[in-house]
Motif scaffolding. Sequence first.
Motif, PDB file in Angstrom:
ATOM      1  N   ASP A 218       0.904  -1.204   0.044  1.00  0.00           N
ATOM      2  CA  ASP A 218      -0.064  -0.132   0.017  1.00  0.00           C
ATOM      3  C   ASP A 218       0.825   1.314  -0.023  1.00  0.00           C
ATOM      4  O   ASP A 218       1.302   1.865   1.091  1.00  0.00           O
ATOM      5  N   PRO A 219       1.441   1.570  -1.143  1.00  0.00           N
ATOM      6  CA  PRO A 219       2.585   2.515  -1.049  1.00  0.00           C
ATOM      7  C   PRO A 219       2.057   3.867  -0.993  1.00  0.00           C
ATOM      8  O   PRO A 219       0.928   4.427  -1.446  1.00  0.00           O
ATOM      9  N   TYR A 220       3.064   5.150  -0.471  1.00  0.00           N
ATOM     10  CA  TYR A 220       2.719   6.218  -0.393  1.00  0.00           C
ATOM     11  C   TYR A 220       3.921   6.869  -0.503  1.00  0.00           C
ATOM     12  O   TYR A 220       5.131   6.453  -0.238  1.00  0.00           O
TER      13      TYR A 220
ATOM     14  N   TYR B 283      -2.434   7.070   0.367  1.00  0.00           N
ATOM     15  CA  TYR B 283      -1.765   6.044  -0.051  1.00  0.00           C
ATOM     16  C   TYR B 283      -2.551   5.053  -1.030  1.00  0.00           C
ATOM     17  O   TYR B 283      -3.862   5.394  -1.012  1.00  0.00           O
ATOM     18  N   ILE B 284      -1.924   4.206  -1.803  1.00  0.00           N
ATOM     19  CA  ILE B 284      -2.810   3.672  -2.899  1.00  0.00           C
ATOM     20  C   ILE B 284      -2.711   2.185  -2.356  1.00  0.00           C
ATOM     21  O   ILE B 284      -1.709   1.321  -2.369  1.00  0.00           O
ATOM     22  N   SER B 285      -4.028   1.629  -2.491  1.00  0.00           N
ATOM     23  CA  SER B 285      -4.496   0.272  -1.858  1.00  0.00           C
ATOM     24  C   SER B 285      -3.745  -0.846  -2.637  1.00  0.00           C
ATOM     25  O   SER B 285      -4.000  -0.885  -3.950  1.00  0.00           O
ATOM     26  N   LYS B 286      -3.241  -1.767  -2.203  1.00  0.00           N
ATOM     27  CA  LYS B 286      -2.812  -3.057  -2.854  1.00  0.00           C
ATOM     28  C   LYS B 286      -2.206  -2.749  -4.408  1.00  0.00           C
ATOM     29  O   LYS B 286      -2.902  -3.351  -5.082  1.00  0.00           O
ATOM     30  N   GLN B 287      -1.160  -1.959  -4.495  1.00  0.00           N
ATOM     31  CA  GLN B 287      -0.667  -1.846  -5.616  1.00  0.00           C
ATOM     32  C   GLN B 287       0.716  -1.793  -5.951  1.00  0.00           C
ATOM     33  O   GLN B 287       1.354  -1.562  -5.068  1.00  0.00           O
ATOM     34  N   LEU B 288       1.405  -2.735  -6.702  1.00  0.00           N
ATOM     35  CA  LEU B 288       2.815  -2.485  -7.046  1.00  0.00           C
ATOM     36  C   LEU B 288       3.228  -1.681  -7.824  1.00  0.00           C
ATOM     37  O   LEU B 288       4.687  -1.578  -8.174  1.00  0.00           O
TER      38      LEU B 288
ATOM     39  N   VAL C 284       9.410   5.536  -1.068  1.00  0.00           N
ATOM     40  CA  VAL C 284       8.228   4.960  -1.020  1.00  0.00           C
ATOM     41  C   VAL C 284       8.130   3.970   0.150  1.00  0.00           C
ATOM     42  O   VAL C 284       8.726   3.439   0.401  1.00  0.00           O
ATOM     43  N   TYR C 285       6.985   4.395   0.819  1.00  0.00           N
ATOM     44  CA  TYR C 285       6.631   3.530   2.135  1.00  0.00           C
ATOM     45  C   TYR C 285       5.330   2.712   2.144  1.00  0.00           C
ATOM     46  O   TYR C 285       4.798   3.248   0.877  1.00  0.00           O
ATOM     47  N   ASP C 286       5.315   1.605   2.677  1.00  0.00           N
ATOM     48  CA  ASP C 286       4.009   0.883   2.726  1.00  0.00           C
ATOM     49  C   ASP C 286       3.280   1.102   4.021  1.00  0.00           C
ATOM     50  O   ASP C 286       3.560   1.041   5.029  1.00  0.00           O
ATOM     51  N   TRP C 287       2.001   1.709   3.576  1.00  0.00           N
ATOM     52  CA  TRP C 287       1.141   2.038   4.789  1.00  0.00           C
ATOM     53  C   TRP C 287       0.683   0.641   5.376  1.00  0.00           C
ATOM     54  O   TRP C 287       0.415  -0.376   4.662  1.00  0.00           O
ATOM     55  N   ASP C 288       0.883   0.619   6.658  1.00  0.00           N
ATOM     56  CA  ASP C 288       0.236  -0.379   7.654  1.00  0.00           C
ATOM     57  C   ASP C 288      -0.901   0.117   8.331  1.00  0.00           C
ATOM     58  O   ASP C 288      -0.669   1.101   9.133  1.00  0.00           O
ATOM     59  N   LEU C 289      -1.743  -0.706   8.675  1.00  0.00           N
ATOM     60  CA  LEU C 289      -2.976  -0.292   9.603  1.00  0.00           C
ATOM     61  C   LEU C 289      -2.511  -0.287  11.032  1.00  0.00           C
ATOM     62  O   LEU C 289      -2.725   0.447  11.758  1.00  0.00           O
TER      63      LEU C 289
ATOM     64  N   THR D 196      -9.559  -2.353  -3.471  1.00  0.00           N
ATOM     65  CA  THR D 196      -8.270  -2.345  -4.387  1.00  0.00           C
ATOM     66  C   THR D 196      -8.843  -1.933  -5.830  1.00  0.00           C
ATOM     67  O   THR D 196      -9.755  -2.456  -6.328  1.00  0.00           O
ATOM     68  N   GLU D 197      -7.791  -1.398  -6.372  1.00  0.00           N
ATOM     69  CA  GLU D 197      -8.136  -0.975  -7.734  1.00  0.00           C
ATOM     70  C   GLU D 197      -7.631  -1.925  -8.682  1.00  0.00           C
ATOM     71  O   GLU D 197      -6.236  -2.264  -8.599  1.00  0.00           O
ATOM     72  N   TYR D 198      -8.218  -2.596  -9.749  1.00  0.00           N
ATOM     73  CA  TYR D 198      -7.671  -3.483 -10.778  1.00  0.00           C
ATOM     74  C   TYR D 198      -7.923  -2.946 -11.992  1.00  0.00           C
ATOM     75  O   TYR D 198      -8.723  -2.132 -12.365  1.00  0.00           O
TER      76      TYR D 198
END
Length: 1982
Positions: free
Chosen positions: A1499-1501, A1517-1522, A1546-1551, A1805-1807
Motif C-alpha cells: 500500500d505505497p505512499y 496511500y494507494i491500496s494493494k498496488q505494486l 516510497v513507504y508501505d502503509w500499514d493499519l 483495491t483498484e484493478y
Amino acid sequence: MALLVHLKTVSELRGKGDRIAKVTFRGQAFYSRVLENCEDVADFDETFRWPVASSIDSNEILEIQIFNYSKVFSNKLIGTFRMVLQKVVEENHVEVTDTLIDDNNAIIKTSLRVEVRYQATDGTVGSWDDGDFLGDESLQEEEKDSQETDGLLPGSRPSSRTPGEKSFRRAGRSVFSAMKLGKNRSHKEEPQRQDEPAVLEMEDLDRLAIRLGDGLDPDSVSLASVTALTSNVSNKRSKPDIKMEPSAGRPMDYQVSITVIEARQLVGLNMDPVVCVEVGDDKKYTSMKESTNCPYYNEYFVFDFHVSPDVMFDKIIKISVIHSKNLLRSGTLVGSFKMDVGTVYSQPEHQFHHKWAILSDPDDISAGLKGYVKCDVAVVGKGDNIKTPHKANETDEDDIEGNLLLPEGVPPERQWARFYVKIYRAEGLPRMNTSLMANVKKAFIGENKDLVDPYVQVFFAGQKGKTSVQKSSYEPLWNEQVVFTDLFPPLCKRMKVQIRDSDKVNDVAIGTHFIDLRKISNDGDKGFLPTLGPAWVNMYGSTRNYTLLDEHQDLNEGLGEGVSFRARLMLGLAVEILDTSNPELTSSTEVLVEQATPVSESCTGKMEEFFLFGAFLEASMIDRKNGDKPITFEVTIGNYGNEVDGLSRPQRPRPRKEPGDEEEVDLIQNSSDEDADEGGDLASVSSTPPMRPQITDRNYFHLPYLERKPCIYIKSWWPDQRRRLYNANIMDHIADKLEEGLNDVQEMIKTEKSYPERRLRGVLEELSCGCYRFLSLADKDQGHSSRTRLDRERLKSCIRELESMGQQAKTLRAQVKRHTVRDKLRLCQNFLQKLRFLADEPQHSIPDVFIWMMSSNKRVAYARVPSKDLLFSIVEEELGKDCAKVKTLFLKLPGKRGFGSAGWTVQAKLELYLWLGLSKQRKDFLCGLPCGFEEVKAAQGLGLHAFPPISLVYTKKQAFQLRAHMYQARSLFAADSSGLSDPFARVFFINQSQCTEVLNETLCPTWDQMLVFDNLELYGEAHELRDDPPIIVIEIYDQDTMGKADFMGRTFAKPVVKMAGEAYCPPRFPPQLEYYQIYRGNATAGDLLAAFELLQIGPAGKGDLPPINGPVDMDRGPIMPVPMGIRPVLSKYRIEVCEGSVRGSFCPCSVGGRSSFPCPGQALLCSGFLAPFTLFPSGLVCTHYTDLPENELLHPPLNIRVVDCRAFGRYTLVGSHAVSSLRRFIYRPPDHLAPNWNTTGRLLRSRHVLCNGRPSSHPTGEVVVNMEPEMPVKKLETMVKLDAVRRQSHADEEKEKKKKKKKGSSEEPEEEEPDESMLDWWSKYFASIDTMKEVRPQASGLLFWFLPGLKGPMKGKEKAKAAKEEKKKRTQSPGTGQGPEAPEKKKPKIDELKVYPKELESEFDNFEDWLHTFNLLRGKTGDDEDGSTEEERIVGRFKGSLCVYKVPLPEEVSREAGYDPTYGMFQGIPSNDPINVLVRVYVVRATDLHPADINGKADPYIAIRLGKTDIRDKENYISKQLNPVFGKSFDIEASFPMESMLTVAVYDWDLVGTDDLIGETKIDLENRFYSRHRATCGIAQTYSVHGYNIWRDPMKPSQILTRLCKEGKVDGPHFGPPGRVKVSNRVFTGPSEIEDENGQRKPTEEHVALSALRHWEDIPRVGCRLVPEHVETRPLLNPDKPGIEQGRLELWVDMFPMDMPAPGTPLDISPRKPKKYELRVIVWNTDEVVLEDDDFFTGEKSSDIFVRGWLKGQQEDKQDTDVHYHSLTGEGNFNWRYLFPFDYLAAEEKIVISKKESMFSWDETEYKIPARLTLQIWDADHFSADDFLGAIELDLNRFPRGAKTAKQCTMEMATGEVDVPLVSIFKQKRVKGWWPLLARNENDEFELTGKVEAELHLLTAEEAEKNPVGLARNEPDPLEKPNRPDTAFVWFLNPLKSIKYLICTRYKWLIIKIVLALLGLLMLALFLYSLPGYMVKKLLGA
C-alpha cells in the motif's frame, strides 16, 4: 627420441572387405584407421610414433598385423609381419617390402610396404634432414609453432628435445619467425633481455614499427608478445596465481521476480484457471479467474534468497496452470513449464521480458501443448541492475510464436526425450562410520565389513531418482540406470549426481558431481545429443577421516572447492528423443530405475601405471599458529599417497591385466639395471620427513631445508585417457597466451600507450597459429578402443570451433585499426570465453593432486593442483603448464574456515617442483629442476638410474643481495575505524623478511624506502637464476597499537637480476618503478609502486656492487630512500582547489570544520574554518605548489580530509577521501596545430575552467540551423556534433520528411490535429513513451551506447495509448511511404518530453561540470569478499574542484585564456552564497515495487525529505498496488547549499505497526542547480503560453538565451529579421508568431530563442547540452538489501530561485480519472448451435439455448438471456439486451474496477483489466449442471467486424486465419453482425459450435442518462418478444400441448392410418364376435 613407422600399402589382399592394421612395439600398440570396402590393395599411408625412453636394442622386434575388420565380431587376422630392428638401429632409416605370414607361420601372397625411422638419444645415429620432416606433417607443424613461441615469448618453455634436434630447429627458425611475426628473435643462448619495460614506450614502438615496417602500411604491423610484463616468467617456474580464491560457496543475496501477465489458449472447457509460480520450494498463487480460457492476471511475485550461487542457479522455476483450485481441493494440473534460475541469469539483462511460456502436461507426454502463459522473469544478484523497458502501451503481443519464453537458439517445438543416467560402479569410497561399531561386530560375529552403505542419487530438472543401496561396500557395483523424461533441449543446465551413504538416522552425501549438459552436447547443425561415458568422474569433498559431525559436509554436497578426493564413479549418460505418436509409449514422466547392461572393465581405458614426482624446494610463510610442532607435507593423487585416513583400497594395487597382455613389456623395461623396479620395491613415498619450523619474523615461520630438498614420489594406476587432457592442455595454452595478450592490450589502452592495435594484431596472429596447431595435434590416437562417443564428438566439434576461430582471428586481424581496437578487443574476449569453455573436459581421468600441510597428524592447510597441469607429454603444446616447473603454491584453509579474513592470510608458501606421467616415460622427470644438485636415493634404489631420489642435495649455491625499492602504495583498504590505515609493507624473499616503516593515518603511503637483504643464498646454476629468480612476496599490513597487525593485501614481484659479470648500466639498470596490483582474497586492494633488483655478490665480495648512494634520512632514523635513477623525476606543479562545501551526516561540534589537503607526502593545505554547515566564501580557491613526477602514471593520490576543530586546538578527523588518479584534473595546454583543438580542450570546457578561452577556430562563415516551424524534433538526445554542410543536409532531410508527412495527411482525413482541450500532460507523457519505443529499433550501433537505458524488455502493467499505435498499424495503406517514415506520418502532433529510463545525472556526467563530489569515508572496509558497500561508510561529502598543471604555463595559453595567476584557472564559476530555492518535485508513478505485505502486494505512499522538511503523503496511500500511479507534485522551500540532498522514498502503509520503507532514492540538488547543463527546469520542445504544454519556467527562452550568452561571454543573441537569431557565428531560424488563448497571432522571438537553446551544444567553446523537459526513472534502494533494486520511481524536479519572478502554479499531473461508459449489447439470434440433448421419447437431438455475457468478470456482472427451449435446428431467438456500465482509461486501454479483495479487506483495491466482452452459449439443464457449448471473446479495442449474414460467418473470423477488418467500439460506437462461437474438441482443436447475432452500442454515461433503455426486454425502449415456435414449452407444464406438437406434427398420417386400420380390425372383430349369434338366430329363426 622416437621410433617412427610409416605404413604405406598392403597389396594382394583376397576378397573385398574393411581392413585395419595394428602396429606393436614394446607392448604398446597403435591401430590404423579402418579402410572400408577395399579390394586387393589397402592404401593405409599412416605414420605411427613411439616416444622411446631408453635406447632401442638391436634385437627388439616391430610387429605389424593386418585384420579384416568387423563391427560386430572380433577382427579376423589376415597376416603378420615381424621385423628385427637391428638394421634400423644401425642405419636409422629403412624401407621394406615383404610378404606376411599367417597363423601357422606359412608365407602368404599378401605383401606390405613400410618405412621405419629412428632417432637416438644422443643424436649419434644420423641427423634429421629437411626431407625427413616433410614426410610427417604433425612434426612439421610442431616445429612451426615452436618457432614462434620459443623465441618470442619471454615465458616460453624449454624444449624437451635433444641437442641434435635443437640445432636443426634453430637453423630453420630465425628466418621463419622474422617473416612470421616481424620481430628479430634472440637465440636461446643469448641472455634473454629483461629490460623491456612493462609496456613499451611510444618511441620504442615507433622505432620498432619502423624496423618492422619496411614501408608496410602501418595498419598492418603487428607486435608479438614483446610487451609481455617484465615479471618475465621463464622456463623453470610457472606463473603464481596472485588471487587467493576463497573457496566458492559463500551465500549471496538474490531476488527472483516473476510477473504473470495472462494466459492464452488453455486447453479445457470453461475452466477456472489459477497460475502457481514455484521457485525452488517456495510457491505462490495468482487469484482465480472464472470461466475463461484466456485469463488476465497481471500479478507480480518476488522471491528472496540468501544462498550460494551454485545452489541458486540450480533452483527450478516452475510455472503451472491449475484448474478449479479452492480451499478444499488442490485442483487439476492443466500444464506446467520449468527452467532453472541459471538459464534466466545467463540471459542478457538477466531476464526474460513479456515472453510466452509453453505449457505441457508432464503426465501425458503425447498430448501436445496445453496453452501459453505470458510472463516476465528476472533474477537479480547484488549489484545487478536490470534495465526494464518502459511500462506503457504494449500491444505487439499477439505474436506468441515469436516471443516464446526460451533462450536464444532453443527451437520452439521441443520434443520429449528420455535421459538415461547409467550408474555402473564406484571406487575408493571413504569410511562413513565409526570403527568402534565395526570392531564390536568383528569381535562378536567375526566378520569384517566395509563401513559404508552407498547409493547414488541423481537430481535433474526438479526430479530425483536413486539407485539401490549396496550394503557395506567400498567398491560398490550397481549397473543400474535412472531414467528421466523431459522436454529436449531441457532448460536446466546441470544434472547433479551424488553418492550418498544410507544410514538409519540420516543419509549423508559422500561426494557430488555436476554434469553440465552444455559441455556434453552441441546444438549446432553438426551437433550431437548429450552423451557421456562410460567414464569415471572424480568426486572431491571434505577430508576422508570420519567424524560424527563433519564441519566440511557442505563440500560433499558440491558447495565450494573440495579439499580431498572422496571417490570416483563410473557413469554414462545417453539421450533418446521419443516418438510421442507411438502408442506403446508410457506417457508419464515419472523417474524410473532399471537395470543397465554392464560394461567391460577396459571400456574406460587401459590401466596404466602413472608416476608422480615432487620436490619441495622451499617452505616458508608458515603461519605462526603452526610454528611450534614439526611439520610434514603430504601429496596425494586419488587415494594413492593418502596415509592418514585409513586406506580403503587393496594395499598394493596391481595394474589390471587384460587377457592378451601377459607378455607385455614396459617401455623402460629394457635395460637390465632397472629390473628391480618390477619387483615392487618402489614403494611410494608420499610425505616429507617431519621438520620443526624456524622463525622468519613475528608472523611467519619457515622450514630450514637449505641445500637438502625433500622429494616425494607416488605410483598410481589409472585408465590411460591422456589424450583428453592433452587436448585440454593445448586449448589452455592457446587461451593463456590470448589472455596475456589481451591484458597487454588493455593495459596499453588504459595507460594510453601508442599502437595498442599492433599488439592486438600480434595477439590475433598467435591465436590463429595456435588454432591451426591444435588441428594438427588433436587428431591423434584415433583408433583408441576406449574412446567414448563424447570423445569423438567433442573432438570433432573442438576441431570445427578452433578452425573457425582461426579463420575469424585471421579476418579480424585485418580489420583491426586504431579506432576499432576496443570493439575487436570485446570480440577477442568472446574467443577467450569459448576456449576456456571448450578446454574444460567433462570426462575426468586422473584425479587432482592435493598437497596437505600436516602438523602432528592433523591436516592444517591444503593446495589443489589439477592433474592436467602436471601431465607430461613429448609434444610441447600438450605439456601441462606446471609440469616439470617450479610452482609457487600458497596453502589455504579448507572449506568455510577459509572464508573472510582467515582466507586472506597465507598458511604456507611452497616452492614445489612436480612431474606426472606414465611410469614408462619417467626418464626425464628431473629435467625441469634448477640445475646443480645430486640425488639421494633410498637404500634399495641405490645405483638404479630410474629410481627416484628421496631428496636432492644442491652443491651449487650463489650469494646475492636483494634491494627492494618501496616507493609508495595507493588506494589501500581502510583498516581502522577512522577510515584510514597505518600501513607498512613486509617483503619476503626466500626465508628472510623485512618491513618498511609504518606511516600513520593514510591510505596512500609514500614510504620512499630501500630495503636491503644481505647474505641471500640461492641454490642452482647462476645462469638459471638470472632468467628465473624466485618470486618476492610483498604483504601490506595495518599497524595496530593493540593486538597483531591486520592484513591488508598481498602482491608478487620478480626481481631484475644482475650477475657478477654484468655492468650496472642501461638499458636494464637501474630498474624502473612499476605498479603491482595488490589483492586481498580475490578482491583488488590497491597498487604498489616499487622496483626490485637482485644483485649477485661476486668473488670480490660486496665491493663490486653498485654503491648505495643517497643520504640516509636521519630524521626518520637509519632509513635509506629510493636512490636517484629509480625514483621518479619531479617537476613543479601548481594545484588549485576550488572548495565548494562540506555536508553530511556528522555534526561538527563547537567551532566548526576545517578541510585540509595533505598533498602527496607534503604540507597541509588548509582552508580556514567553517561554522557548522556553512560554506566557504564564494568559491574559495587555494593554491599550492608541489613537486610531482613527470610521468603522470606515477602521480600519487591526493587526499582530502575534513577535520573538526575542537577547543584548545584539538581536532578530530571527520572523514577522508583519496583521489586516486589526478589524470582527469590535469590541465593540458591546447595543441594549436590540431585542427580540432576543441576536443583537446574538452577537459577544460567540461569543467568550465577556461570560461573565456580563445575564439572558436571553426570556419567563420555563418552556420544556419533551420528549424521547421511545426516539426517536433525527433527526440534522440544524442546530438552528434555536425559540420556546417552536414547540418544543412539534415535540415533538408527534415523538409523531405515534412513533405511526405503532408502527403500522408492528405490521404488520411481521420488523423487531424488532436483537439487541444482533450489533451493533458498524460497525453504528452504517453506520446513520448511511444516515441521512445520507436526510437529503440532504429537506434543502431552508436546510439545503443548512448542510450543504454532504452532498457531491455519491460514488464507490462500499465499499457498505454495503444489505440494510437493500432490505428497506425491499421490505417497504413499500402503505398503511403515505406520504411521508417511510415509510422512517422500517422502520429498525431503532440508535443513530447524526454523519458529517461535511468537517472538524469547518468545522462549528464553527474552534473560535475564545475564541482566534483568526493565522498568522505570513515570506518573499516568490510570483511566479506564482496566488500561491505561503500555506502555504509560515507559520513559526508566534500564538493570542490581541482586543477593541476605544470608551472609556468606557456605564454600564449595564459594570454588567450585571460588567465590571471592570482585567480588561477577558476574563473567564472558560479558564486556559492546561500540562496533560497523553491523545489518542486513531481512524482509520476512507481513500477515493480517490492511487495511489503503478506498478500504479495503493498500500500505505497510517497515521503519526501529535504533538509528539515519532511513530507509524508500518508493519507493518499494507494491500496494493494505494486505499480501505483501517484501523479502528485510537492513544493518545498530550501536554502542551498545547506539543504541539498533530496530523498524521495516510497513507504508501505500499514493499519497497525509502523510503516515499512520499500525503497528510496537520493538526488543531489546542488549539483543540478549550479550545473551549466541548466537542470533547474527542463527546456520544453516548443513554446506555448496556454494549454497542456504551457511554458513552466518563469524566464522566457529569450531571457535564458541572453543570460547564457552573457555568462559565457558569447557574442549575441542578435534577433532579427523575424524568425532568425544569431549567436556567436551560428544562425538559428524558427517560427516568428505565437497564438494566444483566443486564437490571436502575435509576433514573438521566443520560438527562435528556444531553437537556439535546443541546439546550445553547437555553440563553439561554451556549448553544452541543456536539460530538456523530461521524466527520469530512478531505482529505489533499501539499506537492508544493499545493491538490489526494490522498484523504480518516475519523477522530475524543478528548482526556482526565490529571488527571481515566482513560477506559475504546478502542472496538474494527477492520474487520469477513468471515463464512465455504458455498453449495450443486444443478442438478437443464434444459429447453427450444436445440439446437445437427446429427446427422452424420440431420441431426437435438440438444445435449450441461452446466451451469457460479461465484461468485467463472471462474478461481477454476468448476464444471461432467457432460455430458448428445445431448439431442433440450433436456431434461437432472444431479442435480449444486456447493460454493462464500466469505467475506462483510454490511454491504457483498461477497464478500472474497484472492489474489496475479501470480506476482511480494509479498503477497496483498484484493478485494471483489458476491455474484453465475453459471449458464451450454454445448454440449460434442469437437474444437472448446464452444459457449456462455445464462446467468443471480443477485445473492444480491436475485434473482427461481424458478418452480415449467418452464412458468411465462419470459424476463421475468430481464429484470425482470414484477414477480417478489425474495429474498435470506442471509434465505431455501434456495431452489428454475426460472430462465431468456438470450443475445443477432444483433440484440442477448435471447432465451430454456434453463431450469434448481436449488436454492440457504446455510450458515455451522460448519453446513456439522456436516452435510457431497459434491461432484457423491459421498459424504457423495450424490445419486442421473439417469435419462437410453440415447441418452446416445457413438457411437464403443458403435457398435452407438447404431445400434440411432438406427435401430431410428425406422425399425423401414420396415426390416421393406424386409426383406420384399428377401426377396420374392430369392425372385423365385432363381426366375428357377433357372427355366431346371428347365425344361430338365423338358423333357429329366433
